[in-house]
Design a protein around this motif. Structure first.
Motif, PDB file in Angstrom:
ATOM      1  N   CYS A   1      35.759  21.785-108.465  1.00 55.30           N
ATOM      2  CA  CYS A   1      35.062  23.079-108.509  1.00 55.30           C
ATOM      3  C   CYS A   1      35.668  23.988-109.571  1.00 55.30           C
ATOM      4  O   CYS A   1      36.876  24.163-109.636  1.00 55.30           O
TER       5      CYS A   1
ATOM      6  N   CYS B   1      27.016  28.347-105.622  1.00 56.41           N
ATOM      7  CA  CYS B   1      26.777  27.943-104.230  1.00 56.41           C
ATOM      8  C   CYS B   1      26.895  29.124-103.282  1.00 56.41           C
ATOM      9  O   CYS B   1      26.027  29.333-102.429  1.00 56.41           O
ATOM     10  N   SER B   2      27.939  29.909-103.423  1.00 56.31           N
ATOM     11  CA  SER B   2      28.132  31.032-102.504  1.00 56.31           C
ATOM     12  C   SER B   2      27.111  32.139-102.749  1.00 56.31           C
ATOM     13  O   SER B   2      26.723  32.855-101.829  1.00 56.31           O
TER      14      SER B   2
ATOM     15  N   CYS C   1      25.079  22.463-107.934  1.00 59.08           N
ATOM     16  CA  CYS C   1      26.490  22.524-108.341  1.00 59.08           C
ATOM     17  C   CYS C   1      26.671  21.749-109.645  1.00 59.08           C
ATOM     18  O   CYS C   1      26.420  20.541-109.698  1.00 59.08           O
TER      19      CYS C   1
ATOM     20  N   PRO D   1      34.650  29.058-103.413  1.00 52.22           N
ATOM     21  CA  PRO D   1      33.746  28.852-102.281  1.00 52.22           C
ATOM     22  C   PRO D   1      34.470  28.325-101.043  1.00 52.22           C
ATOM     23  O   PRO D   1      35.353  27.471-101.139  1.00 52.22           O
TER      24      PRO D   1
ATOM     25  N   TRP E   1      20.525  22.830-101.362  1.00 53.02           N
ATOM     26  CA  TRP E   1      20.464  23.654-102.575  1.00 53.02           C
ATOM     27  C   TRP E   1      21.795  23.605-103.314  1.00 53.02           C
ATOM     28  O   TRP E   1      21.837  23.414-104.538  1.00 53.02           O
ATOM     29  N   CYS E   2      22.873  23.788-102.583  1.00 56.66           N
ATOM     30  CA  CYS E   2      24.198  23.827-103.231  1.00 56.66           C
ATOM     31  C   CYS E   2      24.539  22.480-103.867  1.00 56.66           C
ATOM     32  O   CYS E   2      25.128  22.431-104.950  1.00 56.66           O
TER      33      CYS E   2
ATOM     34  N   CYS F   1      24.502  26.301 -91.686  1.00 49.88           N
ATOM     35  CA  CYS F   1      23.980  25.361 -92.688  1.00 49.88           C
ATOM     36  C   CYS F   1      22.773  24.617 -92.135  1.00 49.88           C
ATOM     37  O   CYS F   1      22.829  24.040 -91.056  1.00 49.88           O
TER      38      CYS F   1
ATOM     39  N   CYS G   1      23.394  30.260-101.545  1.00 49.56           N
ATOM     40  CA  CYS G   1      23.211  29.617-100.228  1.00 49.56           C
ATOM     41  C   CYS G   1      22.329  30.538 -99.387  1.00 49.56           C
ATOM     42  O   CYS G   1      22.700  31.686 -99.126  1.00 49.56           O
TER      43      CYS G   1
ATOM     44  N   ILE H   1      30.202  19.458-104.264  1.00 49.67           N
ATOM     45  CA  ILE H   1      29.799  19.706-102.873  1.00 49.67           C
ATOM     46  C   ILE H   1      29.041  18.503-102.335  1.00 49.67           C
ATOM     47  O   ILE H   1      28.205  17.916-103.019  1.00 49.67           O
TER      48      ILE H   1
END
Ligand code: SF4
Ligand code: SF4
Length: 96
Positions: free
Chosen positions: A38, A44-45, A79, A61, A74-75, A69, A48, A84
């Motif tokens: 990462c 992502c954060s 990414c 994150p 999506w994440c 979840c 989401c 992830i």
């Protein structure tokens, strides 16, 4: 060895209104964040939809609300560093 966070949602996740409590889908999601890969871009954060992943004070994150979840992926899809993984550990009641 890759540093990673693995967080499991052991609660019930729903999208919108479920028709009845008995038919409510139950998903146990496992969120894995590979910290070494990462780069902290924040995608992502930020995006989401359920805030299952949020940035810590350093912008990194953290899967702090895994029970939220939905497994939308999506994440995972967005990414840029493939850092992830989200997978469903159980089957939904509606699949049984
Ligand atoms: S989208 Fe990927 S690279 Fe960006 S902060 Fe999230 S895990 Fe890290
Ligand atoms: S799969 Fe969807 S709901 Fe789950 S952490 Fe990723 S973006 Fe959020």
């Amino acid at each position: 060895m890759v540093d990673e966070q693995v967080v499991v949602n052991e609660d019930t996740a729903t999208i919108g209104k479920a028709p009845t409590a008995a038919k409510r889908p139950r998903r146990q999601m496992e969120i894995t964040l590979f910290d070494r890969w990462c780069k902290g871009c924040g995608l992502c954060s930020t995006f989401c939809p359920t805030r299952a992943i949020e940035a810590d004070e350093e912008g990194r994150p953290k899967a702090i609300h895994p029970e939220l979840c939905t497994g939308c992926q999506w994440c995972v899809i967005h990414c840029p560093d493939l850092a992830i993984s989200v997978r469903q550990l159980n089957s939904r009641e509606s699949d049984e």
